[in-house]
Design a protein around this motif. Structure first.
Motif, mmCIF file in Angstrom:
data_model
loop_
_atom_site.group_PDB
_atom_site.id
_atom_site.type_symbol
_atom_site.label_atom_id
_atom_site.label_comp_id
_atom_site.label_asym_id
_atom_site.label_seq_id
_atom_site.Cartn_x
_atom_site.Cartn_y
_atom_site.Cartn_z
ATOM 1 N N GLY A 226 63.924 55.001 -64.416
ATOM 2 C CA GLY A 226 63.100 56.152 -64.050
ATOM 3 C C GLY A 226 61.934 55.749 -63.157
ATOM 4 N N THR A 227 61.288 56.726 -62.606
ATOM 5 C CA THR A 227 60.124 56.481 -61.742
ATOM 6 C C THR A 227 58.891 57.087 -62.383
ATOM 7 O OG1 THR A 227 61.488 56.483 -59.746
ATOM 8 C CG2 THR A 227 59.115 56.843 -59.455
ATOM 9 N N VAL A 228 57.860 56.260 -62.529
ATOM 10 C CA VAL A 228 56.600 56.698 -63.126
ATOM 11 C C VAL A 228 55.528 56.691 -62.034
ATOM 12 C CG1 VAL A 228 54.844 56.232 -64.886
ATOM 13 C CG2 VAL A 228 57.264 55.728 -65.349
ATOM 14 N N THR A 229 54.827 57.802 -61.883
ATOM 15 C CA THR A 229 53.717 57.849 -60.918
ATOM 16 C C THR A 229 52.391 57.814 -61.671
ATOM 17 O OG1 THR A 229 53.743 60.272 -60.944
ATOM 18 C CG2 THR A 229 55.064 59.177 -59.264
ATOM 19 N N ARG A 230 51.500 57.016 -61.119
ATOM 20 C CA ARG A 230 50.173 56.899 -61.731
ATOM 21 C C ARG A 230 49.113 57.161 -60.650
ATOM 22 N NH1 ARG A 230 50.854 51.214 -65.110
ATOM 23 N NH2 ARG A 230 52.396 52.003 -66.628
ATOM 24 N N LYS A 231 48.121 57.921 -60.996
ATOM 25 C CA LYS A 231 47.042 58.211 -60.044
ATOM 26 C C LYS A 231 46.176 56.975 -59.864
ATOM 27 C CE LYS A 231 46.795 63.134 -61.120
ATOM 28 N NZ LYS A 231 45.930 64.235 -61.609
ATOM 29 N N ASP A 232 45.815 56.727 -58.584
ATOM 30 C CA ASP A 232 44.993 55.546 -58.258
ATOM 31 C C ASP A 232 43.893 55.994 -57.306
ATOM 32 O OD1 ASP A 232 43.899 53.139 -57.379
ATOM 33 O OD2 ASP A 232 45.849 52.120 -57.314
ATOM 34 N N ASN A 233 42.687 55.959 -57.816
ATOM 35 C CA ASN A 233 41.577 56.436 -56.990
ATOM 36 C C ASN A 233 41.102 55.401 -55.983
ATOM 37 O OD1 ASN A 233 40.259 54.663 -58.656
ATOM 38 N ND2 ASN A 233 39.065 56.207 -59.760
ATOM 39 N N GLU A 234 41.781 54.228 -55.979
ATOM 40 C CA GLU A 234 41.453 53.225 -54.975
ATOM 41 C C GLU A 234 42.279 53.409 -53.715
ATOM 42 O OE1 GLU A 234 39.045 50.928 -55.216
ATOM 43 O OE2 GLU A 234 38.532 51.833 -57.158
ATOM 44 N N LEU A 235 43.360 54.184 -53.875
ATOM 45 C CA LEU A 235 44.206 54.464 -52.727
ATOM 46 C C LEU A 235 43.834 55.801 -52.114
ATOM 47 C CD1 LEU A 235 47.775 53.423 -53.962
ATOM 48 C CD2 LEU A 235 46.338 52.220 -52.295
ATOM 49 N N THR A 236 43.929 55.864 -50.787
ATOM 50 C CA THR A 236 43.645 57.113 -50.102
ATOM 51 C C THR A 236 44.705 58.140 -50.467
ATOM 52 O OG1 THR A 236 42.691 55.883 -48.256
ATOM 53 C CG2 THR A 236 43.273 58.182 -47.843
ATOM 54 N N SER A 237 44.273 59.371 -50.619
ATOM 55 C CA SER A 237 45.179 60.456 -50.965
ATOM 56 C C SER A 237 46.351 60.520 -49.981
ATOM 57 C CB SER A 237 44.412 61.789 -50.952
ATOM 58 O OG SER A 237 45.292 62.850 -51.246
ATOM 59 N N GLY A 238 47.547 60.620 -50.542
ATOM 60 C CA GLY A 238 48.751 60.681 -49.709
ATOM 61 C C GLY A 238 49.449 59.345 -49.577
ATOM 62 N N LYS A 239 48.805 58.279 -50.041
ATOM 63 C CA LYS A 239 49.410 56.956 -49.980
ATOM 64 C C LYS A 239 49.982 56.566 -51.348
ATOM 65 C CE LYS A 239 46.759 55.082 -46.099
ATOM 66 N NZ LYS A 239 45.937 53.937 -45.620
ATOM 67 N N GLU A 240 51.026 55.737 -51.319
ATOM 68 C CA GLU A 240 51.646 55.254 -52.561
ATOM 69 C C GLU A 240 51.912 53.764 -52.464
ATOM 70 O OE1 GLU A 240 55.196 57.392 -53.351
ATOM 71 O OE2 GLU A 240 54.185 59.287 -53.780
ATOM 72 N N GLU A 241 51.872 53.107 -53.617
ATOM 73 C CA GLU A 241 52.215 51.699 -53.692
ATOM 74 C C GLU A 241 53.098 51.464 -54.909
ATOM 75 O OE1 GLU A 241 48.859 49.150 -53.734
ATOM 76 O OE2 GLU A 241 48.247 49.606 -51.660
ATOM 77 N N ILE A 242 54.123 50.636 -54.738
ATOM 78 C CA ILE A 242 55.001 50.317 -55.872
ATOM 79 C C ILE A 242 54.346 49.214 -56.682
ATOM 80 C CG2 ILE A 242 57.269 49.425 -56.553
ATOM 81 C CD1 ILE A 242 58.402 50.639 -54.007
#
Length: 416
Positions: A226-242
């Motif tokens: 499965g894929t779990v998404t976690r909010k990261d306030n260090e990343l700019t909105s709209g960006k994702e990191e695995i």
């Protein structure tokens, strides 16, 4: 007075002689009469059930002779010559006494009187056509006795299919169970028989023995991560990191399988064991706002015009009716550890059937309504680290739906 005895003696002697003579004459006459009577008797030789008896009689008929000798002739007895026949001179009479036999033929009982000497003679008298495979008890050569029980069953053909072979049998069995027992056909605990064991057999029939087995089949299957998404306030909105790559798990499924004559007819899952635990793919989703660029009111008209021009260009890129060809994959919020909340704040765990797609905001602005071929009208409400350029990820309710979707090349139309 004296009696002169000598005067009477000759007289008495004569009287005695006379009496003796008379008696002798009577006796002689009787003897002669008896001799004549005996001499006039007929000599009869009577054969009673094979044993000979000789009698002398003055009876005029066979019936009188039987009565004279106190012999009781029954209705079904056989006498030759008949009871009305006249007796004369030397005569031979045959008297066969009838025996009562209980005959059971094809399940029907009947009491029969017969003078037959053997079972073979009796069944001929009854018109029974005895064949090789017929059942007869006692046997053909047995002698008839009074109150005998005789059982006859006519054989018929039965076709038996068992263990991959088809055979024909002659039988007199009354039921399917009786037939299988006589032919030494052994049944397993799960085996089935058609028709049923209690079914009566009285004509040509087909019997099938179906060998039934119950076996366990163990199958290993992969379980998609499965894929779990976690909010990261260090990343700019709209960006994702695995953060963590996903890894498929593996389970062992135990099935109870029923085989009939070697072919599978049913399969039931009875137990599932985890062989290897899978790992979810963890993706960090940026929530940090992008810096806002402002234009000074004192800016030159050229700057203003440039800004206006850029704005016009952006609006044109997202205008109604724009059509793109993209690569579409699928995802679901229903996985272990998933928050289920999109980059735009949509809670997909509470809206499993909501049509949402993840997009590259540089290609399709977030919040846009998009018509996806084979999916329908959706909201561009999510992003993803792997979603770059002309690629989208469509949200579906379950993992099974995601597997079914797979990877497709589809056309999309940006509606607004």
């Amino acid at each position: 007075m004296e009696i002169n005895r000598s005067h009477f003696l000759p007289s008495l002697s004569f009287g005695k002689k006379l009496v003796i003579s008379v008696i002798s004459l009577i006796l002689f006459g009787g003897v002669i009469t008896y001799a004549v009577y005996e001499a006039t008797k007929a000599t009869v030789t009577l054969s009673i059930d094979g044993e000979e008896v000789e009698v002398r009689t003055h009876a005029s008929t066979v019936a009188e002779l039987m009565k004279e000798q106190e012999w009781n002739v029954q209705e079904y007895d056989q006498i030759e010559p008949g009871l009305d026949s006249t007796i004369s001179g030397s005569m031979n009479i045959t008297w066969n006494q009838a025996s009562e036999v209980l005959v059971t033929s094809q399940g029907l009982e009947e009491s029969v009187w017969t003078t037959a000497e053997t079972v073979e003679e009796l069944i001929e008298q009854l018109g029974i056509e005895y064949k090789k495979y017929d059942y007869l008890e006692p046997g053909l050569e047995d002698e008839i006795t009074d109150n005998m029980n005789l059982v006859y069953e006519s054989a018929f053909q039965v076709e038996l299919t068992s263990d991959g072979e088809q055979q024909e049998f002659w039988t007199t069995s009354t039921t399917v169970a009786d037939f299988l027992e006589r032919e030494s056909v052994t049944l397993g605990e799960l085996d089935r028989v058609e028709p049923k064991l209690t079914e009566r057999l009285d004509r040509e029939s087909e019997i099938k023995v179906i060998r039934v087995e119950k076996v366990t089949d163990v199958v290993e299957e992969s379980v998609a991560y499965g894929t779990v998404t976690r909010k990261d306030n260090e990343l700019t909105s709209g960006k994702e990191e695995i953060v963590q790559a996903g890894e498929d798990g593996k389970v062992s499924k135990h099935f109870e399988v029923i085989l009939e004559d070697g072919e599978e007819v049913s399969r039931e899952l009875v137990k599932t064991e985890t062989v290897k635990e899978g790992k979810d793919r963890i993706v960090a989703v940026g929530t940090k706002p992008e810096p806002v660029q402002t234009v000074s009111r004192g800016s030159s008209s050229s700057s203003s015009n440039s800004s206006t021009s850029n704005s016009t260009s952006t609006n044109n890129s997202s205008s109604d009716g724009r059509t793109l060809t993209v690569t579409a994959t699928a995802y679901t919020a229903g996985c272990s550890g998933c928050s289920g909340v999109t980059a735009t704040g949509i809670n997909l765990n509470q809206n499993r059937n909501m049509k949402v797609i993840a997009v590259d905001p540089n290609v399709i602005p977030l919040g846009s309504r998009v018509e996806v071929e084979g999916y329908g009208v959706a909201i561009a409400g999510d992003t993803g680290g792997a979603i770059r350029g002309n690629k989208i990820d469509v949200h579906v309710p379950t993992k099974a739906d995601a597997y079914n979707w797979g990877t497709r090349t589809v056309k999309i139309k940006v509606l607004d």
